[in-house]
Design a protein around this motif. Structure first.
Motif, mmCIF file in Angstrom:
data_model
loop_
_atom_site.group_PDB
_atom_site.id
_atom_site.type_symbol
_atom_site.label_atom_id
_atom_site.label_comp_id
_atom_site.label_asym_id
_atom_site.label_seq_id
_atom_site.Cartn_x
_atom_site.Cartn_y
_atom_site.Cartn_z
ATOM 1 N N UNK A 2 0.857 -1.174 0.000
ATOM 2 C CA UNK A 2 0.000 0.000 0.000
ATOM 3 C C UNK A 2 0.897 1.229 0.000
ATOM 4 N N UNK A 3 0.682 2.088 -0.947
ATOM 5 C CA UNK A 3 1.532 3.276 -1.034
ATOM 6 C C UNK A 3 0.699 4.458 -1.508
ATOM 7 N N UNK A 4 1.240 5.624 -1.348
ATOM 8 C CA UNK A 4 0.536 6.836 -1.777
ATOM 9 C C UNK A 4 1.310 7.465 -2.931
ATOM 10 N N UNK A 5 0.594 7.734 -3.997
ATOM 11 C CA UNK A 5 1.193 8.387 -5.157
ATOM 12 C C UNK A 5 0.424 9.671 -5.419
ATOM 13 N N UNK A 6 1.165 10.747 -5.612
ATOM 14 C CA UNK A 6 0.502 12.018 -5.922
ATOM 15 C C UNK A 6 0.458 12.188 -7.429
ATOM 16 N N UNK A 7 -0.749 12.327 -7.928
ATOM 17 C CA UNK A 7 -0.974 12.409 -9.368
ATOM 18 C C UNK A 7 -1.810 13.647 -9.656
ATOM 19 N N UNK A 8 -1.274 14.514 -10.460
ATOM 20 C CA UNK A 8 -1.973 15.756 -10.821
ATOM 21 C C UNK A 8 -2.461 16.509 -9.584
ATOM 22 N N UNK A 9 -1.605 16.511 -8.571
ATOM 23 C CA UNK A 9 -1.887 17.282 -7.374
ATOM 24 C C UNK A 9 -2.755 16.596 -6.336
ATOM 25 N N UNK A 10 -3.193 15.374 -6.633
ATOM 26 C CA UNK A 10 -4.046 14.652 -5.683
ATOM 27 C C UNK A 10 -3.330 13.400 -5.198
ATOM 28 N N UNK A 11 -3.335 13.184 -3.901
ATOM 29 C CA UNK A 11 -2.709 11.977 -3.341
ATOM 30 C C UNK A 11 -3.665 10.803 -3.472
ATOM 31 N N UNK A 12 -3.158 9.694 -4.013
ATOM 32 C CA UNK A 12 -3.963 8.484 -4.182
ATOM 33 C C UNK A 12 -3.320 7.350 -3.400
ATOM 34 N N UNK A 13 -4.086 6.702 -2.567
ATOM 35 C CA UNK A 13 -3.613 5.520 -1.856
ATOM 36 C C UNK A 13 -3.870 4.321 -2.775
ATOM 37 N N UNK A 14 -2.837 3.576 -3.089
ATOM 38 C CA UNK A 14 -3.023 2.407 -3.956
ATOM 39 C C UNK A 14 -2.456 1.176 -3.264
ATOM 40 N N UNK A 15 -3.128 0.069 -3.468
ATOM 41 C CA UNK A 15 -2.720 -1.187 -2.843
ATOM 42 C C UNK A 15 -2.474 -2.188 -3.961
ATOM 43 N N UNK A 16 -1.251 -2.194 -4.454
ATOM 44 C CA UNK A 16 -0.882 -3.011 -5.617
ATOM 45 C C UNK A 16 0.535 -3.530 -5.413
ATOM 46 N N UNK A 17 0.909 -4.589 -6.140
ATOM 47 C CA UNK A 17 2.284 -5.080 -6.036
ATOM 48 C C UNK A 17 3.303 -4.009 -6.429
ATOM 49 N N UNK A 18 4.488 -4.088 -5.806
ATOM 50 C CA UNK A 18 5.556 -3.105 -6.035
ATOM 51 C C UNK A 18 5.919 -2.929 -7.504
ATOM 52 N N UNK A 19 5.848 -4.055 -8.251
ATOM 53 C CA UNK A 19 6.379 -4.017 -9.612
ATOM 54 C C UNK A 19 5.339 -3.661 -10.671
ATOM 55 N N UNK A 20 4.157 -3.284 -10.259
ATOM 56 C CA UNK A 20 3.155 -2.872 -11.259
ATOM 57 C C UNK A 20 3.633 -1.588 -11.922
ATOM 58 N N UNK A 21 3.671 -1.555 -13.256
ATOM 59 C CA UNK A 21 4.100 -0.321 -13.917
ATOM 60 C C UNK A 21 3.151 0.852 -13.641
ATOM 61 N N UNK A 22 3.759 2.015 -13.497
ATOM 62 C CA UNK A 22 2.978 3.229 -13.262
ATOM 63 C C UNK A 22 1.870 3.389 -14.298
ATOM 64 N N UNK A 23 2.147 3.011 -15.542
ATOM 65 C CA UNK A 23 1.143 3.140 -16.607
ATOM 66 C C UNK A 23 -0.175 2.481 -16.211
ATOM 67 N N UNK A 24 -0.076 1.282 -15.614
ATOM 68 C CA UNK A 24 -1.304 0.550 -15.276
ATOM 69 C C UNK A 24 -1.942 1.103 -14.014
ATOM 70 N N UNK A 25 -1.131 1.666 -13.140
ATOM 71 C CA UNK A 25 -1.705 2.347 -11.979
ATOM 72 C C UNK A 25 -2.565 3.510 -12.483
ATOM 73 N N UNK A 26 -2.006 4.277 -13.410
ATOM 74 C CA UNK A 26 -2.728 5.438 -13.931
ATOM 75 C C UNK A 26 -4.012 5.023 -14.639
#
Ligand code: FES
Ligand code: FES
Length: 154
Positions: A2-26
């Motif tokens: 579980x990690x937090x990624x800030x995207x376009x100014x908004x923090x998103x909590x995501x619960x995904x495997x470490x190696x998932x490419x950012x593209x698919x997170x987006x």
């Protein structure tokens, strides 16, 4: 993880495997589908986004390696207030099928942030990793020059 990624100014909590490419997170997790999948092997540039202003291929950045704030094409400007690059793309009717263009715009925006007045050779060097099957390269170059002029007026 579980990690937090800030995207376009908004923090998103995501619960995904470490190696998932950012593209698919987006695309799959956050629903920001403006960033495109083209090749998956860093060979086309369709997936280009910014991390702390640097143009990166989001198909090649694992979630655990995202080191800063992510900006996608949706965060570069808004329909009511497009960025200078997006406006130039519209004015020059750059897109043909459009598939590669969000990556092209993100790459161009990063170039102009680093070099506000690139010449043709500098544009070609910066954009060479962004492929366009429709061959819009002359319009891309013209739009970058137009955006450069606009940004320097501002
Ligand atoms: S999908 Fe990432 S470079 Fe092609
Ligand atoms: S506009 Fe069609 S691939 Fe670039």
């Amino acid at each position: 993880m579980s990690t937090t990624v800030t995207i376009n100014g908004t923090a998103h909590r995501v619960d995904l495997p470490d190696d998932v490419p950012l593209l698919w997170v987006l695309r799959d997790e956050i629903g920001l589908t403006g960033t495109k999948f083209g090749c998956g092997v860093a060979a086309c540039g369709a997936c280009t986004v910014h991390i702390d202003g640097e143009a990166v291929r989001s198909c090649q950045v694992a979630l655990s390696d995202v080191w800063g704030e992510v900006t996608t094409i949706e965060g570069l400007g808004t329909p009511d207030a497009m960025s200078a690059v997006q406006q130039a793309w519209t004015d020059h009717q750059v897109a043909q099928c459009g598939y590669c263009q969000s990556g092209q715009i993100m790459q161009a925006a990063a170039l102009l942030a680093e070099n506000p007045a690139p010449n043709d050779a500098e544009i070609d060097a910066a954009m060479q990793g962004n492929l366009c099957r429709c061959g819009t390269y002359p319009r891309i170059r013209a739009a970058i020059h137009a955006a450069s002029a606009k940004l320097q007026e501002a």
